[in-house]
Design a protein around this motif. Structure first.
Motif, short mmCIF file in Angstrom:
data_model
loop_
_atom_site.label_atom_id
_atom_site.label_comp_id
_atom_site.label_asym_id
_atom_site.label_seq_id
_atom_site.Cartn_x
_atom_site.Cartn_y
_atom_site.Cartn_z
N ILE A 199 7.16 16.75 32.43
CA ILE A 199 8.29 17.00 32.99
C ILE A 199 9.04 18.33 32.94
CG2 ILE A 199 10.51 16.08 33.49
CD1 ILE A 199 8.63 14.39 35.21
N ASP A 200 9.09 18.63 31.46
CA ASP A 200 9.73 19.96 31.20
C ASP A 200 9.15 21.23 31.77
OD1 ASP A 200 11.79 18.67 29.63
OD2 ASP A 200 10.72 18.80 27.74
N PHE B 229 9.42 21.28 35.60
CA PHE B 229 10.73 21.45 36.17
C PHE B 229 11.11 23.00 35.48
CE2 PHE B 229 15.11 22.08 35.30
CZ PHE B 229 15.79 21.54 36.44
N SER B 230 10.57 23.60 34.43
CA SER B 230 10.79 24.81 34.19
C SER B 230 10.18 25.78 35.00
CB SER B 230 10.39 24.98 32.76
OG SER B 230 11.03 24.31 31.91
N LEU C 291 10.58 16.35 47.32
CA LEU C 291 10.50 16.12 45.97
C LEU C 291 9.05 15.80 45.60
CD1 LEU C 291 13.82 14.35 45.02
CD2 LEU C 291 13.46 16.91 45.64
N PRO D 36 10.50 20.66 42.15
CA PRO D 36 11.51 19.48 42.32
C PRO D 36 10.81 18.32 41.93
CG PRO D 36 10.50 20.26 44.22
CD PRO D 36 9.98 21.04 43.52
N VAL D 37 10.58 18.06 40.62
CA VAL D 37 9.93 16.85 40.18
C VAL D 37 11.05 15.61 39.85
CG1 VAL D 37 7.80 17.52 39.03
CG2 VAL D 37 9.86 17.67 37.81
N ILE D 38 10.70 14.38 39.92
CA ILE D 38 11.49 13.28 39.59
C ILE D 38 10.44 12.16 39.15
CG2 ILE D 38 11.55 12.63 42.26
CD1 ILE D 38 14.36 11.30 41.34
N ASN E 59 5.03 12.28 28.84
CA ASN E 59 5.60 12.54 30.06
C ASN E 59 6.76 13.66 30.12
OD1 ASN E 59 7.83 11.06 32.54
ND2 ASN E 59 5.79 11.62 33.07
N GLN E 60 7.57 13.28 29.00
CA GLN E 60 8.70 14.28 29.22
C GLN E 60 8.38 15.88 29.04
OE1 GLN E 60 11.96 13.49 29.39
NE2 GLN E 60 12.65 15.56 29.09
N ARG F 136 18.02 12.83 32.06
CA ARG F 136 16.82 12.35 31.63
C ARG F 136 16.39 12.95 30.20
NH1 ARG F 136 11.03 10.41 32.29
NH2 ARG F 136 9.81 11.45 30.85
N TRP G 20 19.34 14.98 37.75
CA TRP G 20 18.15 13.90 37.43
C TRP G 20 17.70 14.48 35.99
CZ3 TRP G 20 13.00 14.70 36.52
CH2 TRP G 20 12.32 13.64 35.80
N TYR G 21 17.08 15.76 36.03
CA TYR G 21 16.50 16.38 34.86
C TYR G 21 17.51 16.41 33.51
CZ TYR G 21 13.86 19.79 31.87
OH TYR G 21 13.42 20.19 30.70
#
Lengths: 270, 270
Positions: free
Chosen positions: A97-98, A101-102, A138, A106-108, A93-94, B90, B86-87
């Motif tokens: 997300i990376d 986001f990169s 988001l 606009p993720v959460i 997941n990390q 996290r 948030w990012y």
């Protein structure tokens, strides 16, 4: 909240974003490519609203299988397994997300382990904050995850199951399942004949055989997926589920654009 | 659920686990050291129950300050800031989770952004799954995080605020705040005179001046911390809050063992 009709759920399959046979090996380039396609889709379609989900692939499944987490969590060793599956799923997941986001998205994250539990066959999911996140523009990210189970301690909830629960509350227009197959094959593993549409009608009239996927998956293969999504389409009128190949460059973007591809699952023939 | 009296909340301060003046720089060795001390404490005290929280230090605070996230989230740029904070928070959370899990601790994260929101001055937090996690012998991990705010879009909730909310529901025996100071100084920044105990009584009788911490902190410095914890102790009878130095090897272990150190905050003089 009444959702507008542009809400789409996009799942990145575990087989798509990881090397399924190599433990804890992400397909970083694929994840990045898809992140940029999502970004492009949002540029083209500003009122597109998304929830992104992803499977665990070679991060979570091996551990989950070893500890049989899906069948219940009782002993101290089971609970160690539960935490281990959680940790592995979170590691992937990390990475997702990376990448998202990169790419400027606009993720959460809303980890199912923190907002969902099961009691008997009933899954409870706290959707209020996910709804607010969508309203604010988001992109909530969910995943296949361990969850607490009031009867059997713990279990695993697949991304499709999370999507199914969210669908009852949020009424998406489409669920896009991006995997490594072109769609549902009538003749798997030969892969000559793609089923382009599945509904209760076609299942009955053409007596389609839906075969499982090759790699073992603790949350069920293709046959299980089609059955559950077909069931979901009966329960959420107007919903369409697309199963398509996310490995092919441009496919995620085109699916978000609404260009037909892969296999469509719907409640009845349109 | 009635909690047993061994429930402890442990906060690892942002200044403790990051280089506060260097952006996104963790103190990996400190985090690892503390993880092993927690592990040792659980070996010695098997019925110890823990919730671990941590600040954002040089990961979240700079971005939070830049976008003034704590004062509300309104514009598109504000929401970008919200996601960015948030990012960053996290990312640090992932490092802390990695260290705790690697030390063999059965951790599971409950990100406040996914389970908490504010409406007016009232903070709502979904505690049910955290309670279940503790009952099952797991260690919930929380953090300073962005949260949605029904009035001002979004804001930031500090770890202390998360702990305060959880305290009303879970009734911990102690809250341990591990930072980089020996405790609360009566003569900060000279640091000659440590205040060993603070209660409503001592505040009134000795007219203690509580000075702020050096580094600017979007969620308030030491003075703010003491005030809020003193207030919390009034509202949760029997609760003790300890503020101590987590940099010194063995201190976290000794605090978990119950050895007095630093500054104790309690509702009245014992």
């Amino acid at each position: 909240m009444s959702m507008d009709s542009n809400l789409t759920f996009l799942k990145l399959g575990g087989s798509l974003i990881t090397e399924k046979d190599k433990p804890r090996t992400p397909r970083a380039k694929i994840i990045q490519q898809i992140a940029w396609e999502i970004r492009e889709a949002l540029r083209e379609i500003p009122n597109l609203r998304l929830i992104i989900g992803h499977g665990s692939g070679s991060f979570g499944h091996a551990t989950a299988k070893k500890y049989r987490t899906r069948e219940g969590v009782y002993t101290l060793e089971d609970w160690y397994g539960f935490v281990h599956v959680w940790y592995d799923a979170r590691a992937l997941n990390q990475l997702v997300i990376d990448a998202l986001f990169s790419a400027g998205l606009p993720v959460i994250a809303f980890p199912p382990s923190a907002i969902t539990f099961r009691e008997g066959k009933k899954v409870q999911i706290a959707t209020q904050l996910i709804q607010i996140a969508i309203e604010k523009g988001l992109i909530p990210v969910v995943q296949g995850d361990v969850i607490f189970d009031l009867d059997q301690g713990g279990t695993i909830l697949s991304t499709e199951e999370v999507f199914a629960e969210l669908s009852f509350h949020l009424r998406p227009q489409r669920i896009l399942l991006a995997g490594v197959e072109e769609g549902v094959w009538a003749d798997f593993p030969l892969r000559h004949s793609l089923v382009t549409e599945i509904s209760e009608d076609t299942i009955k009239s053409e007596n389609i055989q839906i075969s499982g996927s090759i790699a073992t998956d603790v949350t069920g293969g293709m046959a299980e997926k089609v059955k559950s999504m077909l069931d979901l389409c009966q329960r959420v009128p107007g919903l369409e589920v697309w199963i398509f190949n996310g490995l092919k460059k441009g496919n995620v973007l085109n699916a978000l654009r609404g260009f037909p591809m892969g296999t469509k699952i719907l409640s009845r023939n349109s």
